[in-house]
Enzyme design. Structure first.
Site, PDB file in Angstrom:
ATOM      1  CB  SER A   1      43.664 -20.213  13.512  1.00  0.00           C
ATOM      2  OG  SER A   1      43.035 -19.088  14.062  1.00  0.00           O
TER       3      SER A   1
ATOM      4  CE1 TYR B   1      37.158 -19.247  16.003  1.00  0.00           C
ATOM      5  CE2 TYR B   1      37.340 -17.708  17.823  1.00  0.00           C
ATOM      6  CZ  TYR B   1      37.825 -18.222  16.637  1.00  0.00           C
ATOM      7  OH  TYR B   1      38.990 -17.719  16.104  1.00  0.00           O
TER       8      TYR B   1
ATOM      9  CE  LYS C   1      39.764 -19.115  12.540  1.00  0.00           C
ATOM     10  NZ  LYS C   1      40.759 -18.124  12.878  1.00  0.00           N
TER      11      LYS C   1
ATOM     12  CE1 TYR D   1      44.081 -16.626  10.031  1.00  0.00           C
ATOM     13  CE2 TYR D   1      46.309 -16.593  10.893  1.00  0.00           C
ATOM     14  CZ  TYR D   1      45.024 -17.035  10.955  1.00  0.00           C
ATOM     15  OH  TYR D   1      44.655 -17.895  11.948  1.00  0.00           O
TER      16      TYR D   1
HETATM   17  N1  GLN Z   1      41.673 -18.096  19.424  1.00  0.00           N
HETATM   18  C1  GLN Z   1      42.328 -17.193  18.520  1.00  0.00           C
HETATM   19  C2  GLN Z   1      41.437 -15.994  18.269  1.00  0.00           C
HETATM   20  O1  GLN Z   1      40.338 -16.177  17.855  1.00  0.00           O
HETATM   21  C3  GLN Z   1      42.678 -17.895  17.254  1.00  0.00           C
HETATM   22  C4  GLN Z   1      43.363 -16.997  16.275  1.00  0.00           C
HETATM   23  C5  GLN Z   1      44.526 -17.652  15.581  1.00  0.00           C
HETATM   24  O2  GLN Z   1      44.996 -18.710  15.917  1.00  0.00           O
HETATM   25  N2  GLN Z   1      45.048 -16.945  14.617  1.00  0.00           N
HETATM   26  O3  GLN Z   1      41.809 -14.890  18.476  1.00  0.00           O
END
Ligand code: GLN
Length: 305
Positions: free
Chosen positions: A61, A189, A64, A241
């Site tokens: 993530s 993604y 992002k 988060y």
């Molecule tokens: N590839 C992971 C997912 O989409 C990324 C989530 C993360 O790093 N929190 O589940």
């Protein structure tokens, strides 16, 4: 500085044993829970590091904010914000709905999966292959590392265990929030999450965000400063988060975590920080990584508050 980092690493190592390496993507379960590394790059170009800072891992993530940057560069602030809002969700990264409100663009956030999937569709390019290549090129440019590529094993693992992300993407599609082919956007993604980096790469990306869009040392501008402000603000409110509020109190800097154990920290006008510690807390954030950032923030007065 190295002495300080070594001392903080020694203090934080025991915390790694309290966390758990991500299991839901089988390839990630292979990560060594006791790895711990940090790399810092100041806006003046000074590098400091300690521990497993050159060990490769997947960006997950932490991609992002780069996705958001690419979407902003391609479409401008207004167009992006009309498709993916900026309100903190207070929910886990893979939450089915962004908030306890109707599923709409304004209730998506670029730092959680639903928003990130929409952002993949906003990147310009004739095909998803081209869109991904453009994202990879921006990642390499920001990290100052042309060697950065995709971890194919993690990519395949993500793709074959991606039911939750598939569900999120189809839900977006059914609500008219996602244009184009769902499987293609998901592929982009999954590839984006599987980009292989190390702490130095994350520190470099963080340094560009802290330096208002210019690379440290060369001072080359990669993106305009108002986009740094935009991305950093979103990182501050939703980068960790549903742990973002506590992180703001304990550490106080814009940051982004990934389930492979990476954290990118941005100390505006001062430095970028890359951390690797794969054992995670219950919210999917690196447990020892947050401990390390909390101590570092206290020692160096990093909190922006
Ligand atoms: N590839 C992971 C997912 O989409 C990324 C989530 C993360 O790093 N929190 O589940």
């Amino acid at each position: 500085m190295e002495e300080l980092l070594e001392r903080l690493l020694a203090e934080c190592r025991p915390y790694a044993e309290q966390g758990q390496v991500a299991q839901y993507i089988p390839e990630l379960a292979k990560g060594d829970p006791l790895s711990l590394g940090i790399y810092m790059i100041g806006c003046d170009g000074k590098h400091s590091w300690a521990g497993d800072c050159r060990k490769p891992f997947t960006i997950q993530s932490v991609v992002k904010p780069v996705l958001l940057l690419q979407a902003l560069l391609d479409n401008g602030v207004e167009a992006v914000q009309s498709r993916v809002g900026v309100e903190a969700t207070g929910k886990p990264f893979d939450a089915i709905n962004a908030v306890d409100q109707p599923l709409s663009s304004g209730n998506l956030n670029p730092m959680v999966n639903m928003g990130a999937i929409v952002m993949c569709s906003l990147i310009h390019g004739d095909s998803y292959g081209e869109r991904f290549e453009r994202l990879l090129a921006l990642t390499r440019r920001l990290a100052g590392n042309e060697e950065i590529g995709v971890d194919e094993d993690v990519y395949r693992s993500e793709k074959s265990h991606g039911s939750k992300n598939r569900a999120l993407a189809y839900l977006l599609k059914s609500y008219g929030l996602l244009e184009g082919g769902v499987e293609e956007v998901l592929d982009c993604y999954f590839r984006a999450c599987s980009i292989r980096v190390d702490c130095r790469d994350l520190a470099n990306i963080g340094a560009a965000l802290s330096n208002r869009g210019r690379l440290p040392v060369s001072n080359q501008r990669v993106f305009p400063s108002h986009l740094a402000r935009y991305v950093n603000a979103v990182l501050m409110t939703c980068g960790m988060y549903n742990g973002s509020g506590e992180f703001a109190v304990r550490v106080g800097i814009p940051a982004k975590s990934g389930v492979a154990g990476g954290i990118m920290g941005v100390v505006p006008t001062r430095m970028g920080i890359g951390i690797y510690a794969p054992a995670l807390d219950g919210k999917g954030n690196s447990l020892a990584g947050i401990q390390l950032l909390e101590r570092l923030s206290r020692e160096l007065y990093l909190s922006i508050f």
